[in-house]
Write an enzyme that holds these catalytic residues in place. Structure first.
Site, PDB file in Angstrom:
ATOM      1  N   GLY A 114      -1.924  12.308  39.782  1.00 40.98           N
ATOM      2  CA  GLY A 114      -0.626  11.648  39.954  1.00 40.98           C
ATOM      3  C   GLY A 114      -0.924  10.239  40.430  1.00 40.98           C
ATOM      4  CG  HIS A 115      -3.364   7.960  38.741  1.00 39.26           C
ATOM      5  ND1 HIS A 115      -4.361   7.599  37.873  1.00 39.26           N
ATOM      6  CD2 HIS A 115      -3.874   8.979  39.479  1.00 39.26           C
ATOM      7  CE1 HIS A 115      -5.416   8.379  38.072  1.00 39.26           C
ATOM      8  NE2 HIS A 115      -5.139   9.228  39.040  1.00 39.26           N
TER       9      HIS A 115
ATOM     10  CD  GLN B  47      -8.527  14.918  39.067  1.00 38.60           C
ATOM     11  OE1 GLN B  47      -9.302  14.821  38.154  1.00 38.60           O
ATOM     12  NE2 GLN B  47      -7.217  14.917  38.871  1.00 38.60           N
TER      13      GLN B  47
ATOM     14  CG  ASP C 292      -3.781  11.847  45.988  1.00 39.50           C
ATOM     15  OD1 ASP C 292      -3.525  11.714  44.784  1.00 39.50           O
ATOM     16  OD2 ASP C 292      -3.696  12.938  46.597  1.00 39.50           O
TER      17      ASP C 292
ATOM     18  CE  LYS D 234      -7.784   8.384  41.357  1.00 37.22           C
ATOM     19  NZ  LYS D 234      -7.460   8.962  42.666  1.00 37.22           N
TER      20      LYS D 234
HETATM   21  P1  GDP Z   1      -3.960   7.620  43.068  1.00 38.91           P
HETATM   22  O1  GDP Z   1      -3.867   9.039  42.655  1.00 38.91           O
HETATM   23  O2  GDP Z   1      -5.329   7.246  43.526  1.00 38.91           O
HETATM   24  O3  GDP Z   1      -3.435   6.667  42.027  1.00 38.91           O
HETATM   25  O4  GDP Z   1      -3.028   7.458  44.351  1.00 38.91           O
HETATM   26  P2  GDP Z   1      -1.538   8.088  44.554  1.00 38.91           P
HETATM   27  O5  GDP Z   1      -0.586   7.323  43.712  1.00 38.91           O
HETATM   28  O6  GDP Z   1      -1.564   9.562  44.383  1.00 38.91           O
HETATM   29  O7  GDP Z   1      -1.326   7.834  46.092  1.00 38.91           O
HETATM   30  C1  GDP Z   1      -1.388   6.566  46.643  1.00 38.91           C
HETATM   31  C2  GDP Z   1      -0.014   6.254  47.271  1.00 38.91           C
HETATM   32  O8  GDP Z   1      -0.148   5.175  48.160  1.00 38.91           O
HETATM   33  C3  GDP Z   1       1.044   5.828  46.261  1.00 38.91           C
HETATM   34  O9  GDP Z   1       2.294   6.266  46.695  1.00 38.91           O
HETATM   35  C4  GDP Z   1       0.941   4.331  46.256  1.00 38.91           C
HETATM   36  O10 GDP Z   1       2.173   3.696  45.886  1.00 38.91           O
HETATM   37  C5  GDP Z   1       0.642   4.063  47.713  1.00 38.91           C
HETATM   38  N1  GDP Z   1      -0.193   2.897  47.998  1.00 38.91           N
HETATM   39  C6  GDP Z   1      -1.223   2.374  47.291  1.00 38.91           C
HETATM   40  N2  GDP Z   1      -1.797   1.363  47.974  1.00 38.91           N
HETATM   41  C7  GDP Z   1      -1.126   1.246  49.139  1.00 38.91           C
HETATM   42  C8  GDP Z   1      -1.265   0.405  50.293  1.00 38.91           C
HETATM   43  O11 GDP Z   1      -2.146  -0.430  50.384  1.00 38.91           O
HETATM   44  N3  GDP Z   1      -0.386   0.604  51.312  1.00 38.91           N
HETATM   45  C9  GDP Z   1       0.599   1.536  51.269  1.00 38.91           C
HETATM   46  N4  GDP Z   1       1.400   1.674  52.300  1.00 38.91           N
HETATM   47  N5  GDP Z   1       0.762   2.351  50.188  1.00 38.91           N
HETATM   48  C10 GDP Z   1      -0.099   2.216  49.154  1.00 38.91           C
HETATM   49  P1  IMO Z   2      -5.431  11.923  41.664  1.00 43.24           P
HETATM   50  O1  IMO Z   2      -5.979  11.479  40.331  1.00 43.24           O
HETATM   51  C1  IMO Z   2      -5.887  14.665  45.038  1.00 43.24           C
HETATM   52  C2  IMO Z   2      -7.264  18.722  44.105  1.00 43.24           C
HETATM   53  C3  IMO Z   2      -6.319  19.888  44.295  1.00 43.24           C
HETATM   54  C4  IMO Z   2      -7.314  20.971  44.668  1.00 43.24           C
HETATM   55  C5  IMO Z   2      -8.526  20.648  43.799  1.00 43.24           C
HETATM   56  C6  IMO Z   2      -8.618  21.453  42.524  1.00 43.24           C
HETATM   57  O2  IMO Z   2      -3.974  11.726  41.811  1.00 43.24           O
HETATM   58  O3  IMO Z   2      -6.235  11.343  42.782  1.00 43.24           O
HETATM   59  P2  IMO Z   2      -7.230  21.401  40.251  1.00 43.24           P
HETATM   60  O4  IMO Z   2      -5.784  21.624  39.964  1.00 43.24           O
HETATM   61  O5  IMO Z   2      -7.727  20.066  39.815  1.00 43.24           O
HETATM   62  O6  IMO Z   2      -8.109  22.506  39.734  1.00 43.24           O
HETATM   63  O7  IMO Z   2      -7.352  21.457  41.865  1.00 43.24           O
HETATM   64  O8  IMO Z   2      -8.405  19.275  43.479  1.00 43.24           O
HETATM   65  N1  IMO Z   2      -6.758  17.644  43.234  1.00 43.24           N
HETATM   66  C7  IMO Z   2      -6.385  16.432  43.674  1.00 43.24           C
HETATM   67  N2  IMO Z   2      -6.277  15.950  44.934  1.00 43.24           N
HETATM   68  N3  IMO Z   2      -5.633  13.865  43.983  1.00 43.24           N
HETATM   69  C8  IMO Z   2      -5.749  14.330  42.717  1.00 43.24           C
HETATM   70  O9  IMO Z   2      -5.625  13.520  41.635  1.00 43.24           O
HETATM   71  C9  IMO Z   2      -6.103  15.683  42.519  1.00 43.24           C
HETATM   72  N4  IMO Z   2      -6.290  16.459  41.436  1.00 43.24           N
HETATM   73  C10 IMO Z   2      -6.703  17.638  41.883  1.00 43.24           C
HETATM   74  O10 IMO Z   2      -5.395  19.637  45.310  1.00 43.24           O
HETATM   75  O11 IMO Z   2      -7.715  20.825  46.012  1.00 43.24           O
HETATM   76 MG    MG Z   3      -2.732  10.784  43.122  1.00 42.99          MG
END
Ligand code: GDP
Ligand code: IMO
Ligand code: MG
Length: 435
Positions: A40-41, A224, A13, A16
């Site tokens: 979840g991106h 991840q 998270d 990416k």
């Molecule tokens: P990912 O899994 O690495 O793609 O990241 P996620 O989407 O799960 O979580 C990142 C969250 O932070 C998302 O809701 C993005 O819209 C948000 N985000 C990304 N970059 C920034 C930033 O620089 N500032 C803020 N406030 N939010 C950001």
């Molecule tokens: P993105 O790509 C954050 C975590 C779960 C759990 C562990 C194992 O959005 O960054 P799983 O269901 O994969 O066997 O769970 O990994 N986990 C993540 N945490 N971002 C993710 O994906 C994750 N995908 C799995 O919360 O601790």
């Molecule tokens: Mg994510």
């Protein structure tokens, strides 16, 4: 231009999705190499928000090819649902998406098996996303898994699936877990999904080779993060795939010699979802402040993310494993209100301070973070897109992270939108990406 890997440097998270979306226009194909719909991106484009799980984020760019590589585990029902949502949003999925015939298939009963390990008393609960990810990779490693090519084989699939379902149900019953599994129903549902997905499935390793031969560039989208990597993360509190850079090769069939650069994505702080040690976790109101300002709630499960301070030993370990020399520091704006910002510069383990990452979660649980406290800037960085406009203390914070980790922060993100990004001129990041 060249082939570049974007990956999470922490526990996932990191943002990416935002970075892949930002850079996708400069590449021809965007390729996922591991994980499944545990990812979840999030991508924000104006008032439109997309949360992509299995489909590479590049699909949002018209004309780009999005590839789901062999290293993923796919729930065909979830994938179909995701593609339908994208079609409804006007995305040309049918021309843009390609799915590896070697990716493994998540069955409904993989989730049943996961429920056993996550809920039975006496077992260590990992706090997984309960999507069947781990058990599907277990079957893959156990050489009894079902792959996309098998799903499409009308003669082979029903028998193979029944056998695997039987296996899962037997295990569930042995643990006294109640099941309402109807194998016929599963075969029928999956066969229907297979027909829908059939036109998108191909040998993606060949597709990628041909693309490279004709001079096209690949952007690899990690899911991840490094500390969730099966081999190198905080085992057993990890996911079951190779989130590190090596996965980009094994998970796509693209040889390691074709990977030109790696970019690590790191928050300006850290979050973690699920169980496992987290040395810099802020269990006080500062942690709550970060969670609220950063909207740190899981994009897949909605669970509150655990929040804490930037961890130098962790980042150094991540840079070492992946070989990245430039990183993107995301969510700097989330720290805007803080008067002081602690940064963990080492771990004290049994009286000795070191920046090395202990191998076991027992040792890591004992590691006491050693903090250096930096002044906050207490002004708005949100949306700032040039380095010089950042407050002096914010620049000093980023430079401190660079100094301690030895990794350039070539890009700083100040908000979820594409425009809310600082690319530092003359940086390695700018040279690699052309941004
Ligand atoms: P990912 O899994 O690495 O793609 O990241 P996620 O989407 O799960 O979580 C990142 C969250 O932070 C998302 O809701 C993005 O819209 C948000 N985000 C990304 N970059 C920034 C930033 O620089 N500032 C803020 N406030 N939010 C950001
Ligand atoms: P993105 O790509 C954050 C975590 C779960 C759990 C562990 C194992 O959005 O960054 P799983 O269901 O994969 O066997 O769970 O990994 N986990 C993540 N945490 N971002 C993710 O994906 C994750 N995908 C799995 O919360 O601790
Ligand atoms: Mg994510």
């Amino acid at each position: 231009m060249s082939n570049i890997v974007i990956l999470g440097a922490q526990w996932g998270d990191e943002g990416k999705g935002k970075l892949v979306d930002l850079l996708a226009d400069r590449f021809d194909l965007i390729v996922r190499y591991q994980g499944g719909h545990n990812a979840g991106h999030t991508i924000l484009i104006g008032d439109r928000k997309f949360v992509l799980r299995l489909v590479p984020s590049g699909i949002l760019h018209p004309g780009k090819t999005a590839v789901i590589g062999n290293g993923l585990v796919i729930d065909p029902l979830a994938l179909w649902e995701e593609t339908e949502q994208l079609r409804a949003a006007g995305i040309d999925v049918d021309n843009q998406l390609k799915i590896s015939n070697r990716a493994h298939v998540i069955l409904t009963t993989h989730r049943l098996v996961e429920k056993i390990s996550e809920t039975l008393p006496g077992r260590v609960a990992i706090g997984t996303t309960l999507r069947g990810i781990g058990p599907t990779y277990e079957d893959k490693a156990g050489r009894r898994g079902i792959r996309m090519a098998d799903l499409l084989d009308r003669d082979y699939f029903p028998g193979a699936v029944r056998q695997l379902i039987e296996d899962h149900v037997t295990r569930a019953r042995a643990f006294g877990v109640e099941d309402n599994i109807n194998a016929d129903e599963i075969v029928a549902k999956y066969s229907e999904a297979a027909e829908k997905l059939r036109p998108l499935v191909c040998d993606t390793a060949v597709l990628l080779k041909n693309a490279m031969d004709s001079g096209k560039n690949l952007l690899f989208e990690g899911a991840q993060g490094t500390m969730l990597d099966l081999d190198n993360g905080t085992y057993p509190f990890v996911t079951s795939s190779s989130a590190c850079a090596g996965g980009a090769s094994t998970g796509t069939g693209v040889p390691p010699t074709k990977l030109d650069a790696i970019i690590g994505i790191s928050k300006a702080y850290i979050t973690r979802v699920g169980g496992g040690p987290f040395p810099t976790e802020a269990l006080d109101d500062q942690g709550d402040l970060i969670r609220n300002r950063g909207h740190e709630f899981g994009s897949v499960t909605g669970r509150p993310r655990r929040c804490g301070w930037f961890d130098v030993p962790l980042l150094k370990y991540s840079a070492m494993l992946n070989g990245f020399e430039t990183m993107v520091v995301t969510k700097l704006d989330v720290l805007d209100e803080l008067a002081e910002i602690p940064v963990c510069v080492g771990y004290r383990v049994r009286g000795t301070v070191s920046t090395e990452m202990p191998a076991t979660v027992r040792e890591l649980a004992w590691a006491e973070p050693v903090y250096e406290v930096l002044p906050g800037w207490q002004s708005k960085t949100e949306g700032i897109s040039d380095w010089d406009s950042l407050p002096a203390a914010a620049k000093a914070y980023v430079q401190f992270l660079e100094k301690c980790t030895g990794v350039e922060a070539g890009c700083v993100s100040t908000g979820p939108e594409r425009t809310q990004t600082v690319v530092r001129s003359g940086s390695r990041f700018a040279a690699i990406t052309g941004a």
